[in-house]
Design a protein around this motif. Structure first.
Motif, mmCIF file in Angstrom:
data_model
loop_
_atom_site.group_PDB
_atom_site.id
_atom_site.type_symbol
_atom_site.label_atom_id
_atom_site.label_comp_id
_atom_site.label_asym_id
_atom_site.label_seq_id
_atom_site.Cartn_x
_atom_site.Cartn_y
_atom_site.Cartn_z
ATOM 1 N N GLY A 48 0.955 -3.555 -5.971
ATOM 2 C CA GLY A 48 0.391 -2.368 -5.124
ATOM 3 C C GLY A 48 0.900 -0.879 -5.910
ATOM 4 O O GLY A 48 0.223 -0.070 -6.119
ATOM 5 N N VAL A 92 -5.241 -2.553 -3.246
ATOM 6 C CA VAL A 92 -4.665 -1.274 -3.281
ATOM 7 C C VAL A 92 -5.704 -0.126 -4.366
ATOM 8 O O VAL A 92 -5.947 0.734 -4.032
ATOM 9 N N VAL A 132 0.991 -1.192 0.106
ATOM 10 C CA VAL A 132 -0.052 -0.004 -0.032
ATOM 11 C C VAL A 132 1.038 1.314 -0.025
ATOM 12 O O VAL A 132 0.531 2.138 -0.790
#
Length: 259
Positions: free
Chosen positions: A222, A150, A79
């Motif tokens: 991500g 994400v 993230v």
């Protein structure tokens, strides 16, 4: 937290003098600790995919509600990398977040090891590839489930959207639950390098097999999700463009410079 435009803001060295940064690092440490302690704890004793999926999803939703206003509740290097690629966080903050997330994961795994009976410890919730899953397949699975997570973080935190209302932490938690229901039997459904790293550190050499899958897959997933949403899905219109304040709700921090 909006996009960082100047070189100094992107690097973020000035943030080292901000008390808010150190509060955020403490929140990331505690949040990742709790994620590993509770989430990996659900893997012990009885192997049940639904139990594991619900525990991880609800734990993330709960922690996001508790510390989202402090650090953004990344509690996941993937993230953080997504936010960095989208220029929603600085390099300095991103590096420190990842370090503290990993330390928190190790601490959470150590607490779990010490708190549960030895007969329950087993693999301490370590992630590993199913014997029928190749390294390339594992990489692909981890890439896509982290991409989902994400992308959901970005979409749920975009407060200029008027089409969807509801709980941001719950939306993120449900994305984790859904992906766990799919991937637990295949890869253990890490979606989070720190979550795999902490238990591996505690359990030793036998649990490092294929560990690179749990870094490269989620980190790339991500990063790509951050780029796709920020540069591909955000609207250029005033009413629907990506909102700095929406990002701040879960993935931002009020002391971060705004463009």
């Amino acid at each position: 937290m909006g996009k960082l435009n100047s070189c100094s803001d992107i690097i973020g060295a000035q943030e080292l003098t901000s008390l808010g940064l150190y509060k955020a690092l403490a929140a990331e440490f505690i949040g990742t600790l709790l994620l590993v302690l509770v989430g990996c704890g659900s893997c012990l004793g009885v192997t049940n995919t639904t139990r594991i999926a619900l525990t991880f999803g609800l734990t993330v939703a709960t922690i996001a509600q508790a510390i989202g206003h402090v650090s953004g509740c990344h509690i996941n290097p993937a993230v953080t990398l997504g936010m960095l690629m989208a220029r929603c966080t600085s390099v300095v903050r991103a590096v420190l977040y990842i370090i503290f997330q990993c330390i928190g994961a190790i601490t959470g795994a150590a607490l779990l090891y010490g708190l549960v009976p030895s007969s329950f410890v087993g693999s301490l919730g370590n992630t590993g590839l199913n014997s029928a899953v190749s390294g390339g397949q594992g990489f692909g699975i981890e890439f896509f489930i982290t991409f989902v997570l994400v992308l959901t973080v970005f979409g749920a935190c975009d407060d200029r959207r008027s089409d969807v209302k509801g709980s941001v932490p719950l939306a993120i938690g449900l994305s984790i639950t859904a992906c766990h229901l799919f991937a637990v039997p295949l890869t253990g459904s890490s979606m989070n390098p720190a979550r795999s790293f902490g238990p591996a550190v505690m359990m030793g050499d036998d649990y490092w097999n294929d560990h690179r899958v749990y870094w490269f897959g989620p980190m790339l997933g991500g990063a790509v999700a951050g780029l796709v949403y920020s540069y591909g899905f955000k609207s250029s219109g005033e009413d629907h463009s990506f909102s700095p304040s929406g990002t701040h709700r879960i993935i931002g921090e009020s002391s971060t410079p705004r463009p």
